[in-house]
Design a protein around this motif. Structure first.
Motif, PDB file in Angstrom:
ATOM      1  N   GLY A  97       0.790  -1.228   0.000  1.00  0.00           N
ATOM      2  CA  GLY A  97       0.000   0.000   0.000  1.00  0.00           C
ATOM      3  C   GLY A  97       0.821   1.275   0.000  1.00  0.00           C
ATOM      4  O   GLY A  97       1.823   1.404  -0.707  1.00  0.00           O
ATOM      5  N   LEU A  98       0.395   2.219   0.826  1.00  0.00           N
ATOM      6  CA  LEU A  98       0.962   3.565   0.793  1.00  0.00           C
ATOM      7  C   LEU A  98       2.367   3.666   1.374  1.00  0.00           C
ATOM      8  O   LEU A  98       2.980   4.732   1.286  1.00  0.00           O
ATOM      9  CB  LEU A  98       0.029   4.546   1.521  1.00  0.00           C
ATOM     10  CG  LEU A  98      -1.338   4.782   0.876  1.00  0.00           C
ATOM     11  CD1 LEU A  98      -2.101   5.868   1.610  1.00  0.00           C
ATOM     12  CD2 LEU A  98      -1.202   5.162  -0.595  1.00  0.00           C
ATOM     13  N   VAL A  99       2.881   2.576   1.960  1.00  0.00           N
ATOM     14  CA  VAL A  99       4.285   2.602   2.405  1.00  0.00           C
ATOM     15  C   VAL A  99       5.198   2.868   1.203  1.00  0.00           C
ATOM     16  O   VAL A  99       6.257   3.471   1.320  1.00  0.00           O
ATOM     17  CB  VAL A  99       4.682   1.281   3.108  1.00  0.00           C
ATOM     18  CG1 VAL A  99       6.157   1.290   3.499  1.00  0.00           C
ATOM     19  CG2 VAL A  99       3.837   1.075   4.361  1.00  0.00           C
ATOM     20  N   HIS A 100       4.743   2.436   0.027  1.00  0.00           N
ATOM     21  CA  HIS A 100       5.538   2.664  -1.189  1.00  0.00           C
ATOM     22  C   HIS A 100       5.707   4.149  -1.493  1.00  0.00           C
ATOM     23  O   HIS A 100       6.639   4.532  -2.209  1.00  0.00           O
ATOM     24  CB  HIS A 100       4.895   1.961  -2.387  1.00  0.00           C
ATOM     25  CG  HIS A 100       4.974   0.466  -2.324  1.00  0.00           C
ATOM     26  ND1 HIS A 100       6.167  -0.218  -2.406  1.00  0.00           N
ATOM     27  CD2 HIS A 100       4.010  -0.477  -2.183  1.00  0.00           C
ATOM     28  CE1 HIS A 100       5.933  -1.524  -2.315  1.00  0.00           C
ATOM     29  NE2 HIS A 100       4.636  -1.701  -2.178  1.00  0.00           N
ATOM     30  N   THR A 101       4.803   4.995  -0.977  1.00  0.00           N
ATOM     31  CA  THR A 101       4.977   6.435  -1.225  1.00  0.00           C
ATOM     32  C   THR A 101       6.252   6.944  -0.562  1.00  0.00           C
ATOM     33  O   THR A 101       6.864   7.905  -1.037  1.00  0.00           O
ATOM     34  CB  THR A 101       3.771   7.263  -0.706  1.00  0.00           C
ATOM     35  OG1 THR A 101       3.584   6.993   0.684  1.00  0.00           O
ATOM     36  CG2 THR A 101       2.514   6.962  -1.467  1.00  0.00           C
ATOM     37  N   GLY A 147      15.729   4.172   5.126  1.00  0.00           N
ATOM     38  CA  GLY A 147      16.489   3.549   4.037  1.00  0.00           C
ATOM     39  C   GLY A 147      16.346   4.284   2.719  1.00  0.00           C
ATOM     40  O   GLY A 147      17.331   4.587   2.044  1.00  0.00           O
ATOM     41  N   ALA A 148      15.089   4.596   2.344  1.00  0.00           N
ATOM     42  CA  ALA A 148      14.848   5.207   1.032  1.00  0.00           C
ATOM     43  C   ALA A 148      15.435   6.612   0.941  1.00  0.00           C
ATOM     44  O   ALA A 148      15.829   7.052  -0.142  1.00  0.00           O
ATOM     45  CB  ALA A 148      13.352   5.242   0.744  1.00  0.00           C
ATOM     46  N   ALA A 149      15.513   7.323   2.067  1.00  0.00           N
ATOM     47  CA  ALA A 149      16.085   8.674   2.042  1.00  0.00           C
ATOM     48  C   ALA A 149      17.549   8.662   1.634  1.00  0.00           C
ATOM     49  O   ALA A 149      18.060   9.652   1.099  1.00  0.00           O
ATOM     50  CB  ALA A 149      15.930   9.334   3.409  1.00  0.00           C
ATOM     51  N   THR A 150      18.235   7.524   1.856  1.00  0.00           N
ATOM     52  CA  THR A 150      19.649   7.457   1.475  1.00  0.00           C
ATOM     53  C   THR A 150      19.820   7.503  -0.044  1.00  0.00           C
ATOM     54  O   THR A 150      20.927   7.731  -0.534  1.00  0.00           O
ATOM     55  CB  THR A 150      20.322   6.172   2.008  1.00  0.00           C
ATOM     56  OG1 THR A 150      19.672   5.034   1.439  1.00  0.00           O
ATOM     57  CG2 THR A 150      20.231   6.088   3.523  1.00  0.00           C
ATOM     58  N   LEU A 186      18.040  -0.175  -6.403  1.00  0.00           N
ATOM     59  CA  LEU A 186      17.955  -0.187  -4.937  1.00  0.00           C
ATOM     60  C   LEU A 186      16.541   0.194  -4.479  1.00  0.00           C
ATOM     61  O   LEU A 186      15.996  -0.413  -3.552  1.00  0.00           O
ATOM     62  CB  LEU A 186      18.993   0.772  -4.346  1.00  0.00           C
ATOM     63  CG  LEU A 186      19.160   0.776  -2.822  1.00  0.00           C
ATOM     64  CD1 LEU A 186      19.430  -0.638  -2.305  1.00  0.00           C
ATOM     65  CD2 LEU A 186      20.281   1.719  -2.399  1.00  0.00           C
ATOM     66  N   ALA A 187      15.936   1.174  -5.142  1.00  0.00           N
ATOM     67  CA  ALA A 187      14.559   1.566  -4.808  1.00  0.00           C
ATOM     68  C   ALA A 187      13.602   0.396  -5.041  1.00  0.00           C
ATOM     69  O   ALA A 187      12.709   0.140  -4.215  1.00  0.00           O
ATOM     70  CB  ALA A 187      14.138   2.773  -5.649  1.00  0.00           C
ATOM     71  N   MET A 189      14.375  -2.770  -4.926  1.00  0.00           N
ATOM     72  CA  MET A 189      14.644  -3.768  -3.878  1.00  0.00           C
ATOM     73  C   MET A 189      13.934  -3.394  -2.573  1.00  0.00           C
ATOM     74  O   MET A 189      13.370  -4.254  -1.891  1.00  0.00           O
ATOM     75  CB  MET A 189      16.158  -3.904  -3.651  1.00  0.00           C
ATOM     76  CG  MET A 189      16.867  -4.622  -4.787  1.00  0.00           C
ATOM     77  SD  MET A 189      18.673  -4.453  -4.764  1.00  0.00           S
ATOM     78  CE  MET A 189      19.126  -5.492  -3.392  1.00  0.00           C
ATOM     79  N   PHE A 190      13.940  -2.095  -2.237  1.00  0.00           N
ATOM     80  CA  PHE A 190      13.199  -1.636  -1.055  1.00  0.00           C
ATOM     81  C   PHE A 190      11.701  -1.930  -1.217  1.00  0.00           C
ATOM     82  O   PHE A 190      11.036  -2.381  -0.286  1.00  0.00           O
ATOM     83  CB  PHE A 190      13.391  -0.129  -0.854  1.00  0.00           C
ATOM     84  CG  PHE A 190      14.759   0.277  -0.358  1.00  0.00           C
ATOM     85  CD1 PHE A 190      15.530  -0.587   0.410  1.00  0.00           C
ATOM     86  CD2 PHE A 190      15.272   1.538  -0.647  1.00  0.00           C
ATOM     87  CE1 PHE A 190      16.781  -0.207   0.874  1.00  0.00           C
ATOM     88  CE2 PHE A 190      16.524   1.929  -0.180  1.00  0.00           C
ATOM     89  CZ  PHE A 190      17.281   1.049   0.578  1.00  0.00           C
ATOM     90  N   MET A 191      11.169  -1.654  -2.424  1.00  0.00           N
ATOM     91  CA  MET A 191       9.740  -1.885  -2.681  1.00  0.00           C
ATOM     92  C   MET A 191       9.405  -3.374  -2.619  1.00  0.00           C
ATOM     93  O   MET A 191       8.342  -3.759  -2.122  1.00  0.00           O
ATOM     94  CB  MET A 191       9.342  -1.300  -4.037  1.00  0.00           C
ATOM     95  CG  MET A 191       9.371   0.228  -4.073  1.00  0.00           C
ATOM     96  SD  MET A 191       8.967   0.921  -5.687  1.00  0.00           S
ATOM     97  CE  MET A 191       7.161   0.728  -5.682  1.00  0.00           C
ATOM     98  N   GLY A 192      10.333  -4.204  -3.112  1.00  0.00           N
ATOM     99  CA  GLY A 192      10.129  -5.660  -3.043  1.00  0.00           C
ATOM    100  C   GLY A 192      10.062  -6.135  -1.601  1.00  0.00           C
ATOM    101  O   GLY A 192       9.227  -6.985  -1.248  1.00  0.00           O
ATOM    102  N   TYR A 193      10.927  -5.567  -0.756  1.00  0.00           N
ATOM    103  CA  TYR A 193      10.900  -5.907   0.677  1.00  0.00           C
ATOM    104  C   TYR A 193       9.560  -5.526   1.298  1.00  0.00           C
ATOM    105  O   TYR A 193       8.969  -6.308   2.061  1.00  0.00           O
ATOM    106  CB  TYR A 193      12.051  -5.191   1.396  1.00  0.00           C
ATOM    107  CG  TYR A 193      11.845  -5.076   2.887  1.00  0.00           C
ATOM    108  CD1 TYR A 193      12.044  -6.176   3.727  1.00  0.00           C
ATOM    109  CD2 TYR A 193      11.421  -3.870   3.469  1.00  0.00           C
ATOM    110  CE1 TYR A 193      11.828  -6.078   5.099  1.00  0.00           C
ATOM    111  CE2 TYR A 193      11.209  -3.764   4.837  1.00  0.00           C
ATOM    112  CZ  TYR A 193      11.413  -4.868   5.644  1.00  0.00           C
ATOM    113  OH  TYR A 193      11.187  -4.774   6.994  1.00  0.00           O
ATOM    114  N   VAL A 194       9.048  -4.325   0.972  1.00  0.00           N
ATOM    115  CA  VAL A 194       7.761  -3.868   1.519  1.00  0.00           C
ATOM    116  C   VAL A 194       6.634  -4.799   1.075  1.00  0.00           C
ATOM    117  O   VAL A 194       5.791  -5.212   1.891  1.00  0.00           O
ATOM    118  CB  VAL A 194       7.460  -2.417   1.071  1.00  0.00           C
ATOM    119  CG1 VAL A 194       6.026  -2.034   1.397  1.00  0.00           C
ATOM    120  CG2 VAL A 194       8.420  -1.442   1.748  1.00  0.00           C
ATOM    121  N   ALA A 195       6.630  -5.158  -0.205  1.00  0.00           N
ATOM    122  CA  ALA A 195       5.575  -6.038  -0.734  1.00  0.00           C
ATOM    123  C   ALA A 195       5.604  -7.397  -0.034  1.00  0.00           C
ATOM    124  O   ALA A 195       4.558  -7.932   0.371  1.00  0.00           O
ATOM    125  CB  ALA A 195       5.755  -6.200  -2.241  1.00  0.00           C
TER     126      ALA A 195
END
Length: 437
Positions: A97-101, A147-150, A186-187, A189-195
């Motif tokens: 969901g919105l965590v991806h934002t 993480g994503a801010a990096t 990398l972005a 990969m972060f989204m894959g982790y969230v999903a």
């Protein structure tokens, strides 16, 4: 091993100065001055003046304060609010969901900022209240944001890549282009982790978003148009060979001012605040760079960098073993120094090693940025952790634990880069040749 005595003295003076609270830039100059006095016959004061002036008068370096100023102007606009409105309808239906934002918002803002802290603050000030209101798990909200801010350090324009390029005298435009694909991977990969986590975690039970028609989604997407236009101007002008990094930074400042003016957030107050914020940050980085360049000169006179490079060459480490040693070294260093300080402090020693191993300098710039990104979320000096603590009021331990999965994903990213070096080298190698760096 005759290098051990000067190395010991350098380290002792450095830690003594840093431990006493002296600014990093002045501490580096102090160490270099002591080294020049003890190990060379050249007048230390004369050498310092010459080296500090020559390192500070680099034309490429002018991109740095301009990109910082652009980020400062955008930070004071309604950009984060507009990004959330534009992104949330498209993210709501994805697993997680919105965590991806958090991740997509940071990726987009990283493309116009260059600073990890600016990215974190801009996206976080809007997304944290909205995600809390919808009962998303706090640990996931905090962790993904940290993480994503990096990505602000990797996706062009990146302040760390400018500093790296200036330090090793490499094209900043090429380094910027090298950061595009690794940053996007990398972005993802972060989204894959969230999903994945959203499907496996029992705590993941946010309030559902009301359904929206395609027309409503498209209507909300208009909020993304200004920032996309700014990205196209800044990154596109460099990619097309129309502008150097410095010229693109000037376009970015003008574009961000136009954006702020159209939103009605450009007042004399915000203009002067953004200018002074940029001056403070730029002066800090410039002092660190000046100190590091003098330290490099001082160390060069003692022969330490060449001696260490020869020592490592005699150990006959493979390319992979050397990279693993540097990975561990920079992670440990990053626990105590910020990313830019880590880069400029070590390049005099590390550059001869990587050149001797035949490692691509552009590729290594991206490798070092990924590792420096990790330093942003590792205690005790992880800068993003401090920013998040101020924004959320959580204990440092809670934020650090929330960021651990992102740290591990970055470690995986290092191995992805080693396995597929073309991720970083393809775009710079195929870029249209434009004006210099």
């Amino acid at each position: 091993m005759e290098q051990l005595i000067p190395i010991g003295i350098f380290l002792f003076v450095l830690f003594l100065l840093l431990g006493s609270g002296v600014w990093v830039g002045l501490a580096l100059m102090g160490v270099a001055y002591v080294g020049m006095e003890l190990f060379t016959s050249r007048p230390a004061g004369d050498a310092m003046i010459t080296k500090v002036w020559s390192s500070s008068s680099s034309w490429t370096l002018t991109a740095l304060p301009l990109f910082i100023w652009m980020g400062e102007i955008l930070y004071r606009t309604r950009l984060s609010e507009d990004m959330f409105k534009g992104l949330s309808p498209w993210m709501a239906r994805l697993p997680g969901g919105l965590v991806h934002t958090n991740i997509v918002g940071c990726t987009v803002f990283a493309a116009v900022s260059g600073s990890s802290a600016a990215t974190l603050t801009t996206v976080g000030k809007m997304s944290i209240p909205e995600l809390r209101k919808r009962h998303y798990p706090e640990k996931m909200v905090i962790g993904t944001l940290a993480g994503a801010a990096t990505l602000g350090l990797m996706i062009p324009p990146s302040l760390t890549l400018i500093v790296y390029g200036v330090t090793i005298n490499e094209s900043v435009t090429k380094l910027f282009m090298a950061g595009v694909f690794p940053g996007l991977v990398l972005a993802l990969m972060f989204m894959g982790y969230v999903a994945l986590t959203s499907k496996l975690s029992k705590q993941f039970d946010p309030d559902p978003e009301p359904p929206m028609s395609l027309m409503e989604k498209l209507k909300n997407s208009r909020f993304l148009i200004p920032v996309i236009c700014l990205i196209l101007v800044v990154i596109g002008s460099m990619y097309m060979g129309i502008a150097t990094a410095t010229e693109a930074a000037a376009f970015g400042v003008i574009g961000s001012m136009v954006l702020a003016a159209t939103q009605g957030s450009l007042t004399w107050g915000t203009f002067s605040e953004s200018l002074m914020g940029a001056v403070r940050t730029s002066a800090m980085i410039a002092l660190i760079l000046a100190g590091a360049s003098f330290l490099s000169l001082s160390m060069g006179f003692t022969g330490i960098p060449r001696g260490l490079a020869d020592l490592i060459a005699s150990m006959e480490l493979s390319r992979f073993q050397l990279l693993m040693a540097l990975l561990v070294f920079y992670i440990i260093l990053g626990m105590f120094l910020d990313g830019i300080s880590s880069v400029v402090l070590t390049m005099a020693v590390v550059e001869p090693m990587i050149r001797a191993q035949g490692i691509d300098i552009i590729w290594f710039g991206i490798f070092i940025v990924v590792v420096v990104e990790m330093a942003q979320i590792t205690p005790p000096i992880g800068f993003n952790l401090f920013v998040l603590q101020g924004m959320t009021g959580h204990e440092m331990n809670f934020i650090a634990r929330a960021a651990i999965p992102m740290f591990l994903i970055m470690v995986v990213m290092v191995f992805v880069l080693i396995a597929f070096p073309e991720l970083a080298t393809w775009l710079p190698d195929n870029i249209r040749k434009g004006p210099g760096g």
